[in-house]
Design a protein around this motif. Structure first.
Motif, PDB file in Angstrom:
ATOM      1  N   GLY A 104     -11.869   1.508   4.493  1.00  0.00           N
ATOM      2  CA  GLY A 104     -11.306   2.769   4.022  1.00  0.00           C
ATOM      3  C   GLY A 104     -12.159   3.416   2.953  1.00  0.00           C
ATOM      4  O   GLY A 104     -12.350   4.638   2.942  1.00  0.00           O
ATOM      5  N   GLN A 155      -6.854   7.057  -0.623  1.00  0.00           N
ATOM      6  CA  GLN A 155      -5.458   7.382  -0.320  1.00  0.00           C
ATOM      7  C   GLN A 155      -5.355   8.467   0.741  1.00  0.00           C
ATOM      8  O   GLN A 155      -4.476   8.429   1.593  1.00  0.00           O
ATOM      9  N   VAL A 210      -5.859   6.745   4.002  1.00  0.00           N
ATOM     10  CA  VAL A 210      -4.652   6.010   4.398  1.00  0.00           C
ATOM     11  C   VAL A 210      -3.630   6.965   5.025  1.00  0.00           C
ATOM     12  O   VAL A 210      -3.046   6.674   6.067  1.00  0.00           O
TER      13      VAL A 210
END
Length: 169
Positions: A23, A35, A38
């Motif tokens: 990520g 984030q 995600v």
């Protein structure tokens, strides 16, 4: 870059990668926070993308290969485990998971998603560093792997080699 374009780029990166992508690496490449990645992954999954989150990063699950289960004897050492995993990988397979039949809890499954010697090295190092026993230690005699192979010929090669190494149950 707007959010739709970013998700298209994210999907393209995952589709063209032959190994999981972390990520943090996706975030750097797309110039966003982890984030945001995600959240984008969650939205892509909701729209039908078959994205797997592994300990090594995100990967697109493709069904071009066939999946089979093989039953292996429990390991007698780390070297025995390494030989088992390398045999499968070196002959063209991918180790998707490990499944054990626990006498109390029933079937216990853990995702592995090992498709390269680099993945195996990372897995073995984590195991040594954390001092955890292998999941197969919870089962008396054997454990099962779901493996992914391009065709049954590769499966037969893997089974033959595992049998010769006295690994196949």
């Amino acid at each position: 870059m707007n959010s739709n374009r970013r998700r298209e780029s994210l999907l393209r990166i995952l589709k063209t990668s032959d190994r999981p992508v972390k990520g943090v690496d996706l975030a750097k490449e797309l110039n966003v926070t982890r984030q945001v990645i995600v959240k984008d992954i969650a939205l892509l999954r909701a729209s039908g993308a078959d994205i797997l989150a592994t300990s090594n990063g995100y990967i697109i699950y493709t069904t071009k290969n066939k999946e089979f289960e093989i039953k292996c004897k429990n390991h007698t050492s780390d070297e025995h485990l390494l030989l088992e995993l390398q045999t499968i990988i070196d002959l063209g397979g991918k180790v998707k998971d490990v499944i054990v039949d626990h006498p109390t809890y029933g079937s216990i499954k853990a995702e592995l998603n090992l498709s390269s010697n680099r993945d195996i090295k990372t897995f073995m190092n984590k195991s040594r560093e954390n001092g955890f026993k292998q999941l197969s230690s919870l089962s008396k005699d054997y454990h099962i792997h779901t493996i992914e192979v391009p065709d049954e010929k590769v499966l037969e090669e893997i089974k033959k080699e595992l049998k010769e190494e006295d690994i196949l149950y």
